[in-house]
Design a protein around this motif. Structure first.
Motif, PDB file in Angstrom:
ATOM      1  N   ARG A  41     -10.880   1.294  -0.389  1.00 49.47           N
ATOM      2  CA  ARG A  41      -9.707   0.444  -0.560  1.00 49.47           C
ATOM      3  C   ARG A  41      -8.899   0.366   0.731  1.00 49.47           C
ATOM      4  O   ARG A  41      -8.492   1.392   1.268  1.00 49.47           O
ATOM      5  CB  ARG A  41      -8.856   1.028  -1.685  1.00 49.47           C
ATOM      6  CG  ARG A  41      -7.627   0.267  -1.983  1.00 49.47           C
ATOM      7  CD  ARG A  41      -6.922   0.883  -3.173  1.00 49.47           C
ATOM      8  NE  ARG A  41      -5.597   0.315  -3.266  1.00 49.47           N
ATOM      9  CZ  ARG A  41      -4.597   0.885  -3.889  1.00 49.47           C
ATOM     10  NH1 ARG A  41      -4.775   2.039  -4.477  1.00 49.47           N
ATOM     11  NH2 ARG A  41      -3.423   0.316  -3.932  1.00 49.47           N
ATOM     12  N   ALA A  42      -8.651  -0.845   1.220  1.00 51.42           N
ATOM     13  CA  ALA A  42      -7.816  -1.032   2.407  1.00 51.42           C
ATOM     14  C   ALA A  42      -6.351  -1.066   1.972  1.00 51.42           C
ATOM     15  O   ALA A  42      -6.005  -1.670   0.954  1.00 51.42           O
ATOM     16  CB  ALA A  42      -8.181  -2.321   3.117  1.00 51.42           C
ATOM     17  N   ILE A  43      -5.506  -0.374   2.740  1.00 48.99           N
ATOM     18  CA  ILE A  43      -4.078  -0.306   2.417  1.00 48.99           C
ATOM     19  C   ILE A  43      -3.258  -0.562   3.670  1.00 48.99           C
ATOM     20  O   ILE A  43      -3.694  -0.272   4.787  1.00 48.99           O
ATOM     21  CB  ILE A  43      -3.696   1.065   1.821  1.00 48.99           C
ATOM     22  CG1 ILE A  43      -4.029   2.198   2.805  1.00 48.99           C
ATOM     23  CG2 ILE A  43      -4.349   1.285   0.473  1.00 48.99           C
ATOM     24  CD1 ILE A  43      -3.441   3.537   2.441  1.00 48.99           C
ATOM     25  N   PRO A  44      -2.031  -1.087   3.510  1.00 47.41           N
ATOM     26  CA  PRO A  44      -1.136  -1.234   4.657  1.00 47.41           C
ATOM     27  C   PRO A  44      -0.461   0.110   4.955  1.00 47.41           C
ATOM     28  O   PRO A  44      -0.061   0.825   4.039  1.00 47.41           O
ATOM     29  CB  PRO A  44      -0.112  -2.265   4.179  1.00 47.41           C
ATOM     30  CG  PRO A  44      -0.079  -2.078   2.688  1.00 47.41           C
ATOM     31  CD  PRO A  44      -1.470  -1.651   2.285  1.00 47.41           C
ATOM     32  N   VAL A  45      -0.379   0.445   6.224  1.00 44.80           N
ATOM     33  CA  VAL A  45       0.225   1.700   6.660  1.00 44.80           C
ATOM     34  C   VAL A  45       1.104   1.398   7.867  1.00 44.80           C
ATOM     35  O   VAL A  45       0.781   0.533   8.675  1.00 44.80           O
ATOM     36  CB  VAL A  45      -0.872   2.717   7.055  1.00 44.80           C
ATOM     37  CG1 VAL A  45      -0.272   3.997   7.589  1.00 44.80           C
ATOM     38  CG2 VAL A  45      -1.783   3.008   5.883  1.00 44.80           C
TER      39      VAL A  45
END
Length: 140
Positions: A41-45
């Motif tokens: 899962r790609a997430i904003p950081v």
């Protein structure tokens, strides 16, 4: 999950004796949460650096990933992030190591569990370069 470091306040005094807040360096990036699921899962950081705390960097995860509904901020030594891009580093709550030539893994340990997040090394290096850039000259 979060970890913090004690550091001095984020203010500096100009040559006129006026207190000013040092500019925050922030880079919004995409990272991948590593799980047992074959689809990561790609997430904003957000990667953050406060010049008044020159030994620390921050990685902030968005509130929607937290059971508490608040941003999840991890504060740890900038030197740990730098070292972990070359070889495995860290023995405490945050561990960093290269994963091939273009990826790095940051592992976060807390009483609630472990989170493993993968970043592009180029993104982390660009962020670290910005943390060492000289501050712009003050305008008069």
């Amino acid at each position: 999950m979060s970890a913090t470091a004690e550091n001095p306040s984020a203010s500096a005094t100009s040559s006129r004796g006026v207190t000013a807040t040092a500019p925050l360096i922030e880079e919004r990036v995409r990272a991948r949460v590593i799980t047992d699921d074959p689809l990561h899962r790609a997430i904003p950081v957000s990667l953050r650096f406060v010049p008044a705390e020159p030994l620390a960097v921050r990685i902030v995860f968005p509130a929607d990933l937290s059971p508490e509904g608040t941003d999840n901020e991890w504060v740890f030594p900038r030197a740990l992030l730098e070292a972990g891009l070359q070889a495995p580093a860290g023995t405490g709550d945050v561990r960093v190591w290269p994963c091939g030539r273009v990826q790095a893994v940051v592992e976060f340990h807390s009483p609630e569990g472990v989170a493993v997040v993968q970043f592009d090394i180029a993104v982390l290096r660009r962020f670290l370069r910005r943390t060492y850039a000289p501050e712009p000259a003050a305008t008069r």
